[in-house]
Design a protein around this motif. Structure first.
Motif, PDB file in Angstrom:
ATOM      1  N   THR A 297       0.837  -1.185   0.000  1.00  0.00           N
ATOM      2  CA  THR A 297       0.000   0.000   0.000  1.00  0.00           C
ATOM      3  C   THR A 297       0.883   1.250   0.000  1.00  0.00           C
ATOM      4  O   THR A 297       2.057   1.212   0.400  1.00  0.00           O
ATOM      5  CB  THR A 297      -0.935   0.022   1.212  1.00  0.00           C
TER       6      THR A 297
ATOM      7  N   VAL B 100      -4.639   2.549   0.078  1.00  0.00           N
ATOM      8  CA  VAL B 100      -4.928   1.811   1.305  1.00  0.00           C
ATOM      9  C   VAL B 100      -6.183   0.961   1.093  1.00  0.00           C
ATOM     10  O   VAL B 100      -7.164   1.412   0.525  1.00  0.00           O
ATOM     11  CB  VAL B 100      -5.133   2.783   2.479  1.00  0.00           C
TER      12      VAL B 100
ATOM     13  N   GLU C 253      -0.065  -4.604   3.928  1.00  0.00           N
ATOM     14  CA  GLU C 253      -0.416  -3.269   4.398  1.00  0.00           C
ATOM     15  C   GLU C 253       0.389  -2.937   5.650  1.00  0.00           C
ATOM     16  O   GLU C 253       0.650  -3.824   6.478  1.00  0.00           O
ATOM     17  CB  GLU C 253      -1.899  -3.195   4.749  1.00  0.00           C
TER      18      GLU C 253
END
Length: 542
Positions: A345, A368, A387
């Motif tokens: 991300t 995101v 992430e």
């Protein structure tokens, strides 16, 4: 993050605990007013979340959302079974009951857990993918009932379409809008019935017995890695014991307790009970055992997040572990597509970029939200997606899809494989990466912003940033779209050769988040953060 408060990391007290019976009564008794933005159905990056105490997650919501999901799947031609699972939050059980009543009345074939057990998010994703790979004439989808790591007062409800991962914004917008229409019209379109003839599915065994195809469990066993696993009172609690038994691992479930008030937790940075395995404060009681095991792990309530603890390094920063995982996996999975990209991300560490470059792999940088990794994981063009918030998944050993949602159990087991195969802990391997690529300093802070300012930030174009320097270095990129897929990031990212910052509006509070990283040091990062706020405020006209 904001400054740590004095009680952060200390055991929860009686005054910190929710009144579970009152919460459950509120689920049934309070009727939301969907003209109030705080009480309407709203899907974020991971479904609809809220508390029954705030009239934000109530029977009315769940009945309408489920009816909307029925109508959505019909419109998409989805006629197969719907897998449904819940986590350990107090509101998850009543929400499951409500949803079952609606699904059965609409003649949807529903599969719930065979043992009435909790179902981790990755196990539900795994079940959907498995069914749809078996060549049936129809396609399955699913609902997972969880607010993830949110406090005990919250509930969550998420739809996973046939690809097995989080629904995209087109689907969630349609479902949310339809649910609010249903509620506004008095819920007369909701069909309800007795959930009597519901089928079951052994989520736990199907998931656990398949782990041999993605993790080198034999290496872990041979090396005798001593593993401690703390479910943090979440849905993975019975999975860890079955993993130990199935593969003969030296694995101890550190805390098998399930308590909807989470009275055994230590308080997070803001003195709230929050089951975040990447937070040193929330993981304080787990960290007390760090010297008792070679690898100690934690998961959140639905087990889609991971926390990795080593005797030499303590709780690893999620960015550090993701970089190590990428380095290890792309050098120890010979059957993966040599062209498969590395997914991250936009707000994850640049260390991953440097590792990707050293491996000669394409970096696929997306906004995101784990949903962005789904297409790549399905077709194998992205072998790993991660992430900065401690959520990731990757492909099987043969390069085919495992889950299309975050898998905290998988990433926790990977830490033991890394130690077994390399003889080094992930934290030791991260030190080696810093010796090769530099040692970045990373932090997230919050800045106050009104709803109007947040809305402007979410639509801000990189061209609105007029600054030419950041912390003394020339700005080389002003991004409002992700380089990997061109999707809007819902904010901006500003980059130099030595540092970057990203600013995004919070979905739940009147603040915007400033992520920052520097390869120079902490003082340089502080300067980046200070200038970031000025740059963003100027762009917003503050």
């Amino acid at each position: 993050m904001t400054a740590t408060t004095t009680r952060a990391g200390t055991p929860a007290q009686e005054s910190d605990l929710i009144d579970v019976p009152a919460l459950l009564r509120a689920y049934y008794d309070l009727i939301p007013d969907v003209t109030n933005p705080d009480q309407k159905v709203a899907f974020g990056t991971s479904g609809h979340r809220g508390s029954a105490l705030d009239a934000a997650f109530n029977e009315t919501h769940i009945a309408a959302i489920t009816q909307a999901i029925v109508e959505y799947r019909t419109s998409q031609g989805i006629t197969g079974p719907l897998f449904m699972g819940r986590d350990t939050h107090a509101l998850s059980r009543p929400a499951e009951t409500t949803a079952l009543e609606v699904l059965v009345a609409n003649n949807v074939r529903v599969l719930v857990d065979e043992f009435d057990d909790f179902v981790p998010t990755p196990a539900l994703s795994h079940a959907i993918i498995k069914y749809n790979a078996e060549g049936h004439d129809d396609q399955a989808d699913g609902i997972v009932i969880t607010p993830s790591h949110n406090p005990p007062r919250d509930g969550g409800f998420k739809y996973n379409p046939p690809h097995g991962g989080p629904a995209d914004s087109d689907a969630t917008s349609w479902i949310a809008n339809r649910a609010n229409e249903i509620i506004s019209a008095g819920s007369k379109d909701v069909m309800r019935g007795e959930p009597s003839a519901v089928e079951t599915y052994d989520f736990r065994r199907n998931y656990v017995e398949d782990l041999v195809n993605i993790i080198d469990v034999e290496a872990i066993k041979k090396a005798g890695v001593r593993i401690g696993a703390d479910p943090l009172g979440g849905a993975s609690v019975h999975y860890w014991q079955l993993i130990a038994e199935t593969y003969g691992l030296d694995l101890t479930v550190v805390n098998p307790n399930v308590d909807p008030a989470w009275g055994f937790m230590t308080l997070d940075w803001d003195e709230k009970i929050r089951m975040d395995p990447s937070s040193p404060s929330a993981m304080a009681s787990v960290l007390a055992h760090k010297d008792d095991f070679d690898i100690l792990t934690g998961n959140d309530a639905d087990a889609d997040r991971h926390g990795i603890v080593t005797p030499d390094g303590g709780l690893m920063n999620p960015n550090h572990y993701l970089a190590v995982a990428v380095q290890y996996l792309y050098t120890h999975r010979p059957d993966w597509n040599p062209e498969a990209a590395i997914g991250k991300t936009l707000v994850s560490s640049t260390m991953i970029d440097r590792v990707a470059e050293s491996l000669g792999r394409t970096l696929w940088e997306v906004p995101v939200g784990f949903k962005w990794f789904v297409p790549g994981l399905i077709d194998g063009s992205v072998a790993f997606g991660g992430e900065e918030s401690a959520g990731a998944s990757f492909l099987r050993k043969d390069g085919t899809v495992w889950t299309t949602d975050k898998d905290g159990i998988l990433l926790a087991l990977l830490a033991s494989e890394i130690l077994a195969v390399t003889g080094k802990t992930p934290s030791q391997l991260y030190v080696e990466l810093t010796e090769q690529f530099g040692s970045p300093v990373y932090e997230r802070k919050d800045a106050v912003a009104s709803k109007e300012q947040k809305a402007r930030l979410g639509k801000l174009n990189g061209s609105a940033i007029t600054a030419t320097e950041l912390a003394g270095d020339p700005i080389i990129a002003r991004l409002s779209e992700a380089p990997g897929n061109g999707a809007a990031v819902g904010g901006v990212k500003v980059v130099t050769d030595k540092a970057w910052f990203a600013a995004r509006p919070s979905g739940t509070e009147d603040v915007y988040k400033i992520y920052g990283e520097s390869f120079v040091g902490a003082e340089h990062l502080a300067r980046v953060q200070a200038e970031a706020k000025v740059i963003v405020d100027e762009a917003l006209g503050n």
